[in-house]
Motif scaffolding. Sequence first.
Motif, PDB file in Angstrom:
ATOM      1  N   THR A  76       0.835  -1.199   0.000  1.00  0.00           N
ATOM      2  CA  THR A  76       0.000   0.000   0.000  1.00  0.00           C
ATOM      3  C   THR A  76       0.874   1.254   0.000  1.00  0.00           C
ATOM      4  N   SER A  77       1.963   1.227   0.765  1.00  0.00           N
ATOM      5  CA  SER A  77       2.893   2.361   0.796  1.00  0.00           C
ATOM      6  C   SER A  77       3.533   2.577  -0.567  1.00  0.00           C
ATOM      7  N   ASN A  78       3.938   1.499  -1.215  1.00  0.00           N
ATOM      8  CA  ASN A  78       4.547   1.608  -2.540  1.00  0.00           C
ATOM      9  C   ASN A  78       3.564   2.187  -3.554  1.00  0.00           C
ATOM     10  N   TYR A  79       2.326   1.736  -3.489  1.00  0.00           N
ATOM     11  CA  TYR A  79       1.303   2.260  -4.397  1.00  0.00           C
ATOM     12  C   TYR A  79       1.092   3.749  -4.157  1.00  0.00           C
ATOM     13  N   SER A  80       0.986   4.145  -2.908  1.00  0.00           N
ATOM     14  CA  SER A  80       0.793   5.550  -2.559  1.00  0.00           C
ATOM     15  C   SER A  80       1.991   6.386  -2.994  1.00  0.00           C
ATOM     16  N   TYR A  81       3.181   5.861  -2.788  1.00  0.00           N
ATOM     17  CA  TYR A  81       4.400   6.573  -3.173  1.00  0.00           C
ATOM     18  C   TYR A  81       4.426   6.836  -4.680  1.00  0.00           C
ATOM     19  N   LYS A  82       4.106   5.806  -5.444  1.00  0.00           N
ATOM     20  CA  LYS A  82       4.103   5.953  -6.901  1.00  0.00           C
ATOM     21  C   LYS A  82       3.063   6.982  -7.337  1.00  0.00           C
ATOM     22  N   LYS A  83       1.926   6.950  -6.679  1.00  0.00           N
ATOM     23  CA  LYS A  83       0.843   7.861  -7.026  1.00  0.00           C
ATOM     24  C   LYS A  83       1.202   9.307  -6.685  1.00  0.00           C
ATOM     25  N   THR A  84       1.807   9.533  -5.517  1.00  0.00           N
ATOM     26  CA  THR A  84       2.102  10.900  -5.075  1.00  0.00           C
ATOM     27  C   THR A  84       3.448  11.409  -5.579  1.00  0.00           C
ATOM     28  N   SER A  85       4.332  10.524  -6.017  1.00  0.00           N
ATOM     29  CA  SER A  85       5.648  10.976  -6.457  1.00  0.00           C
ATOM     30  C   SER A  85       5.595  11.686  -7.802  1.00  0.00           C
ATOM     31  N   LYS A  86       4.457  11.641  -8.463  1.00  0.00           N
ATOM     32  CA  LYS A  86       4.311  12.328  -9.738  1.00  0.00           C
ATOM     33  C   LYS A  86       4.260  13.838  -9.551  1.00  0.00           C
ATOM     34  N   THR A  87       3.897  14.284  -8.363  1.00  0.00           N
ATOM     35  CA  THR A  87       3.898  15.717  -8.070  1.00  0.00           C
ATOM     36  C   THR A  87       5.202  16.057  -7.381  1.00  0.00           C
ATOM     37  N   ASN A  88       5.730  17.206  -7.646  1.00  0.00           N
ATOM     38  CA  ASN A  88       7.014  17.608  -7.092  1.00  0.00           C
ATOM     39  C   ASN A  88       6.865  18.645  -5.985  1.00  0.00           C
ATOM     40  N   CYS A  89       5.833  18.537  -5.190  1.00  0.00           N
ATOM     41  CA  CYS A  89       5.600  19.486  -4.105  1.00  0.00           C
ATOM     42  C   CYS A  89       6.375  19.055  -2.863  1.00  0.00           C
ATOM     43  N   ILE A  90       6.850  20.026  -2.118  1.00  0.00           N
ATOM     44  CA  ILE A  90       7.492  19.750  -0.841  1.00  0.00           C
ATOM     45  C   ILE A  90       6.436  19.950   0.233  1.00  0.00           C
ATOM     46  N   PRO A  91       6.112  18.907   0.991  1.00  0.00           N
ATOM     47  CA  PRO A  91       5.086  19.055   2.013  1.00  0.00           C
ATOM     48  C   PRO A  91       5.517  20.049   3.089  1.00  0.00           C
ATOM     49  N   LEU A  92       4.542  20.787   3.600  1.00  0.00           N
ATOM     50  CA  LEU A  92       4.797  21.745   4.667  1.00  0.00           C
ATOM     51  C   LEU A  92       5.440  21.045   5.856  1.00  0.00           C
ATOM     52  N   GLU A  93       5.041  19.803   6.090  1.00  0.00           N
ATOM     53  CA  GLU A  93       5.574  19.037   7.214  1.00  0.00           C
ATOM     54  C   GLU A  93       7.097  18.886   7.126  1.00  0.00           C
ATOM     55  N   GLN A  94       7.630  18.720   5.912  1.00  0.00           N
ATOM     56  CA  GLN A  94       9.079  18.595   5.752  1.00  0.00           C
ATOM     57  C   GLN A  94       9.772  19.898   6.119  1.00  0.00           C
ATOM     58  N   ILE A  95       9.164  21.008   5.767  1.00  0.00           N
ATOM     59  CA  ILE A  95       9.743  22.304   6.094  1.00  0.00           C
ATOM     60  C   ILE A  95       9.707  22.510   7.607  1.00  0.00           C
ATOM     61  N   GLU A  96       8.590  22.153   8.228  1.00  0.00           N
ATOM     62  CA  GLU A  96       8.442  22.311   9.676  1.00  0.00           C
ATOM     63  C   GLU A  96       9.374  21.393  10.448  1.00  0.00           C
ATOM     64  N   ALA A  97       9.827  20.314   9.815  1.00  0.00           N
ATOM     65  CA  ALA A  97      10.701  19.351  10.492  1.00  0.00           C
ATOM     66  C   ALA A  97      12.033  19.978  10.880  1.00  0.00           C
ATOM     67  N   TYR A  98      12.369  21.103  10.289  1.00  0.00           N
ATOM     68  CA  TYR A  98      13.628  21.759  10.595  1.00  0.00           C
ATOM     69  C   TYR A  98      13.525  22.745  11.752  1.00  0.00           C
ATOM     70  N   SER A  99      12.410  22.694  12.473  1.00  0.00           N
ATOM     71  CA  SER A  99      12.252  23.588  13.614  1.00  0.00           C
ATOM     72  C   SER A  99      13.161  23.129  14.753  1.00  0.00           C
TER      73      SER A  99
END
Length: 177
Positions: A76-99
Amino acid sequence: MDDLVKKAKQGDKQAFTELILSIKTDLYKIAKARLRNDEDVYDVIQETMIIAFNSIKKLKNIDSFKPWIIKILINTSNYSYKKTSKTNCIPLEQIEAYSPINDSNYDKVETILDFNFILNNFKYEDRVIVVLYYVEKFTDKEIGEILKLKENTVKTKRTRIKEKIKDILKGGQEIYG
């Protein structure tokens, strides 16, 4: 756990819920090894629970519940990854991870850093092997069955990962991502 699996196979929703709650942290770590965004991780876990609940009656060996549900989660994770990896957006969560680290999570820093080190610095398959072996305590053979790899391949990859970590900690070679 075996009693809960038996009850869940008979359609007991409460037993199934207890099974999932007992492994929820494990499911999170394995999904997080593939997906960076927590929302995606939670969606994949939820989808995994639905698939598992609908097909638990097909589970032949009650002792293999955890590897069985992990296989579902990985697929299920692999399927989701393939589906979402087509977009090149950086999630806000990744930016917040540097707090910066605050007082509430200071005592967890070592665990967070170790886990994040693995997540951020190794290829997906290597991350999953590390999580399954060192966190979940699966054997090389079991990991091979879950990932559809030969046992010796898992051992070799795990040895290489350990050497790479040693080199990194000594200030040696570059990491791959």
